[in-house]
Design an enzyme around this catalytic site. Structure first.
Site, mmCIF file in Angstrom:
data_model
loop_
_atom_site.group_PDB
_atom_site.id
_atom_site.type_symbol
_atom_site.label_atom_id
_atom_site.label_comp_id
_atom_site.label_asym_id
_atom_site.label_seq_id
_atom_site.Cartn_x
_atom_site.Cartn_y
_atom_site.Cartn_z
ATOM 1 N N ASN A 429 0.841 -1.197 0.000
ATOM 2 C CA ASN A 429 0.000 0.000 0.000
ATOM 3 C C ASN A 429 0.876 1.246 0.000
ATOM 4 O OD1 ASN A 429 -2.604 1.637 0.666
ATOM 5 N ND2 ASN A 429 -1.140 2.222 2.244
ATOM 6 N N GLU A 430 0.871 1.981 -1.099
ATOM 7 C CA GLU A 430 1.449 3.330 -1.232
ATOM 8 C C GLU A 430 2.964 3.396 -1.059
ATOM 9 O OE1 GLU A 430 -0.784 6.128 1.133
ATOM 10 O OE2 GLU A 430 -2.573 5.940 -0.106
ATOM 11 N N ASP A 431 3.656 2.262 -1.128
ATOM 12 C CA ASP A 431 5.117 2.327 -1.007
ATOM 13 C C ASP A 431 5.747 2.968 -2.240
ATOM 14 O OD1 ASP A 431 4.622 1.092 1.339
ATOM 15 O OD2 ASP A 431 5.756 -0.729 0.931
ATOM 16 N N SER A 484 -0.306 -0.777 -4.704
ATOM 17 C CA SER A 484 -1.517 0.033 -4.833
ATOM 18 C C SER A 484 -1.232 1.398 -4.225
ATOM 19 C CB SER A 484 -2.694 -0.631 -4.110
ATOM 20 O OG SER A 484 -3.877 0.121 -4.258
#
Length: 843
Positions: A429-431, A484
């Site tokens: 998530n959002e890395d 994502s």
């Protein structure tokens, strides 16, 4: 031949502060799984950290180490049998000792462990099992200090969290408290056996015409001998469909079933989520020694990515049917994970189905969820987007970290791969957003994994090598997506490819929610708007009457979002007449959230019909982990906010939509436009063409009368699984029709109203919404169900009913217009109970 036997070690535990060596330090544990906060609360050593400022009173727990201990009797061990001590989850830095000897050291919360203790339990009588849980917060800081060269950057929580394989939200997030748990967070037991079925899985090949399916079933056998045989049985609704027998080869037995006219697994709203059962029974020397079974679904699932006029598509296709994925993101439903019962998980998923949502995204900062969560999704037809547990950070890649991550991925993919609900695995998530914002190195064209490890964004090696290889090996038919948001290595805000987190409403540039649909991408996997929960929830955590006002310290403390005061204030003051009493303020924030979700979902669903321009929308977020003020559309106590109902209406199988062009009043000196365009359409997810009648009325806000001739389109052909435009070039002449008015659309199919939509002049603060002439009548009553008939003399905005535990309303957050009575069914409200209260804008 001895059969498999297991003994739960759920009871008989005690625990203490690891540094307290006094005799009275030990306290009882009711049962495990548990975490230390639960056990401290049970022993009156800690008050509920979800109330008031008590999270701060619990901070001392975060920096402590803890010891758990139990004494158990050695089970009967038949000759030739082994005894295995099995842990399904230890949180997190755990040293396990049996009779004083270290038998396991673990540092990954997401791993299960199996230890052969046959020799260690040689003597009969009592045996002492002790587990030391080291302080994860302090260990994380030590690990960070050992690697100063790594760029420890990220969003939310202490960046040191990235060095520890523990639920990342335990360090605090912008919707949750800092509660560093420790303990035996999943089951622990002893297993005694000579042989067992260690794993059971299937691979399915479904014919294109769906008339036949081949199911290959595999059983991994531990302790197989020459006489070993595995009996496989496939059944449906308790009736045997097929059976076969196989001998293990290299510890794996394999059979294939040909199933004619299979019943398929479908998402809710598209068909039945049919589940078959596959069982594997291990026989040795003519005796049954072990048996396991799993529920499986027959279906195909693919992510369609193909070039088109908008860029490159990103949408899901199940059993050959394109699915618009309206749904939500999921965070852990509690900070104290073992407190979530299977019943509570199921209630959450039932609520999603009630809200017509078909997909849930298990967010990467929480945990790989309990089996009961996925079972509920399987049984109720909710697709799962499963993140791996990496969130909002630049993760280190020490050799021991990579080894642990690979084991974690293998264990969890093997554990989850039989669930038909899981349709995609996602790396993080959002890395990749952290990589962009911090200027870390990412060259998509460089395909050498060793170069990735040498860069300052080394976790690319995890997302683009380790994880996809694990998914390909253990669940080859499941699509893998590196992150994502992510799309072909392009900037994560690119709306033409991959998925997108659209936070320019609320965060970022703080655009008006009325234009949300213009801000989306190919698949909108995060977007949101905050709202207060209902008063009953606030009363749980606000103890003092004097603190029940919108800007109180305790309310701010329970809103962890950075800058929430000015963001909430901005969206309120732009759109609504503000108020200072708490109940009205709560309601106004809920109106804003409901409108935001409606504008986003309604527009993006319409775009689905334009060559799959938008493949889905997963709002942030469905749920809360504690009683709080957040982006959740359903609060911690499973009480829906108005946005829940607004989304459900937009996701109706057939939905009518009407929208006028809204001018930006805040940058044009609030000068009203002379003309406005409007559009009218129907969105359908039905798989066949439908015929209906569409009506559009123009109703004065002030009088409730029609101010111009209504528009009626009879015998409209509604295209299947797409969008049917009714009017694309409508015009409102504001000089001719000067008074404010709503556009009220209705859709009839087979003589019944199946959908409504109402477009209002914006902003609401310019409208006089007093004196609506609203009437709510009870027209039928039974023991636990009431039917309400609702009418109004003038247009009513956002009629919201009170939420009571155990009571479900069929609809809420409704717009009511003259000449269109609506019914609401209330289930679970006893006949002698007081009626539900309600509120509407301008009341």
């Amino acid at each position: 031949m001895a059969s498999f036997f297991q003994q739960s070690l759920a009871t008989g535990w005690s625990f203490k502060d690891a540094e307290d060596n006094s005799a009275e330090a030990w306290m009882p544990v009711a049962q495990v799984p548990s975490v230390v906060h639960q056990d401290l609360i049970a022993n009156n050593k800690l008050q509920d950290p979800y109330v008031g400022f008590r999270e701060l009173d619990a901070r001392w727990v975060n920096e402590k180490s803890w010891t758990y201990r139990t004494v158990f009797q050695k089970p009967a061990v038949p000759a030739g049998s082994s005894v295995i001590l099995a842990f399904d989850g230890l949180d997190t830095f755990a040293k396990v000792k049996l009779n004083g000897n270290v038998i396991l050291e673990s540092n990954n919360m997401f791993l299960a462990h199996r230890i052969d203790v046959t020799k260690a339990l040689g003597a009969d009588g009592d045996h002492v099992l002790e587990i030391d849980f080291d302080c994860a917060m302090l260990r994380a800081r030590e690990l960070r200090a050992k690697d100063p060269q790594h760029k420890w950057v990220g969003f939310n929580g202490d960046p040191a969290r990235m060095g520890v394989r523990k639920a990342q939200y335990h360090w605090g997030w912008d919707w949750g408290p800092v509660l560093m748990t420790a303990g035996i967070w999943r089951d622990v037991r002893l297993e005694v056996y000579t042989a067992r079925v260690a794993d059971l899985w299937t691979e399915t090949d479904l014919a294109v015409d769906h008339h036949a399916a081949q199911i290959s079933a595999f059983a991994q056998v531990e302790g197989a001998i020459s006489s070993s045989k595995v009996n496989f049985i496939l059944s449906l609704h308790g009736q045997e469909v097929a059976r076969a027998v196989a001998e293990p080869q290299d510890q794996v037995a394999k059979v294939a079933f040909d199933v004619q006219q299979p019943s398929l697994w479908w998402p809710n709203g598209y068909g039945d989520p049919t589940l078959y059962e596959i069982s594997a029974t291990l026989d040795q020397d003519g005796a049954t020694v072990h048996q396991i079974s799993k529920k499986i679904g027959i279906r195909t699932a693919e992510v369609v990515q193909r070039p088109d006029k908008h860029g490159k598509s990103f949408f899901f296709r199940i059993n050959g049917v394109d699915i618009f994925c309206g749904g939500s993101c999921w965070i852990p439903a509690d900070n104290l994970l073992p407190s979530i019962s299977a019943e509570r998980y199921r209630k959450w998923i039932e609520l999603m189905v009630h809200g017509r949502q078909v997909m849930i995204r298990v967010w990467g900062g929480g945990c790989y969820e309990d089996d009961s969560f996925y079972q509920a999704c399987d049984e109720l037809g909710v697709m799962v987007w499963q993140d791996f547990m990496f969130g909002c950070g630049n993760y280190p890649t020490w050799p021991e970290m990579l080894e642990s991550v690979e084991k974690e991925a293998i264990y969890n993919v093997r554990r989850l791969r039989h669930h038909p609900s899981i349709v995609v695995y996602v790396g993080n998530n959002e890395d990749y957003q952290v990589q962009e914002q911090q200027g870390l190195t990412y060259n998509f064209e460089d395909k050498d994994p060793q170069n990735w490890l040498k860069s300052d964004f080394p976790a690319r090696y995890i997302y683009e090598k380790i994880l996809p290889e694990v998914v390909q090996r253990y669940s080859p038919s499941t699509f893998y997506h590196p992150g994502s948001p992510w799309g072909d290595g392009k900037i994560t805000s690119d709306p033409t490819v991959g998925d997108m987190h659209q936070w320019n409403v609320w965060h970022g540039t703080q655009e008006k929610y009325q234009i949300f649909d213009t801000l989306g991408g190919r698949f909108n996997s995060e977007f949101g708007m905050e709202a207060f929960p209902h008063m009953s929830t606030i009363e749980y955590f606000v103890e003092n009457e004097k603190d029940k006002y919108p800007q109180s310290h305790v309310l701010d403390f329970h809103n962890k979002a950075d800058g929430h005061e000015r963001r909430i204030a901005t969206y309120l003051v732009e759109n609504l007449r503000t108020a200072t009493d708490l109940e009205t303020y709560i309601y106004l924030t809920q109106v804003v959230q409901a409108e935001t979700m409606m504008f986003g979902y309604r527009g993006w669903r319409r775009q689905w019909g334009d060559e799959r321009h938008c493949g889905g929308a997963l709002l942030w977020q469905l749920n809360d982990c504690w009683p709080t003020i957040s982006w959740a559309i359903v609060d911690y106590f499973l009480r829906p906010k108005p946005a829940f109902y607004a989304v459900a209406r937009v996701l109706n199988p057939i939905a009518v939509g009407v929208r006028r062009e809204h001018h930006d009043w805040s940058v044009t000196h609030a000068q009203p436009p002379k003309k406005s365009k409007f559009e009218l359409w129907v969105a359908s997810n039905l798989q066949k063409e439908t015929r209906g009648m569409v009506e559009l009325k123009f109703l004065s806000v002030d009088t409730g009368r029609e101010i111009r001739e209504r528009i009626v389109r009879e015998d409209v052909i509604i295209v299947p699984n797409g969008t049917t435009d009714i009017i694309v070039d409508g015009v409102i002449d504001h000089q001719e029709y000067a008074e404010p008015h709503v556009l009220a659309a209705r859709l009839w199919v087979d003589g019944k109203i199946v959908a409504r939509d109402v477009d209002w002049p914006q902003p609401f603060k310019y409208l006089d919404l007093s004196g609506r002439g609203l009437e709510v009548k009870t027209v039928s009553t039974s023991d636990d169900q009431q039917t309400l008939l609702i009418s109004a003399q003038k247009p009513v905005k956002c009629l919201v009913f009170e939420e009571r535990d155990g009571v479900r309303v069929s609809d809420s957050a409704m717009d009511i217009v003259p000449g269109d009575e609506q019914t609401v069914t209330i289930t679970g409200l006893k006949a002698d109970a007081p009626p539900l209260k309600y509120k509407y804008l301008g009341q």
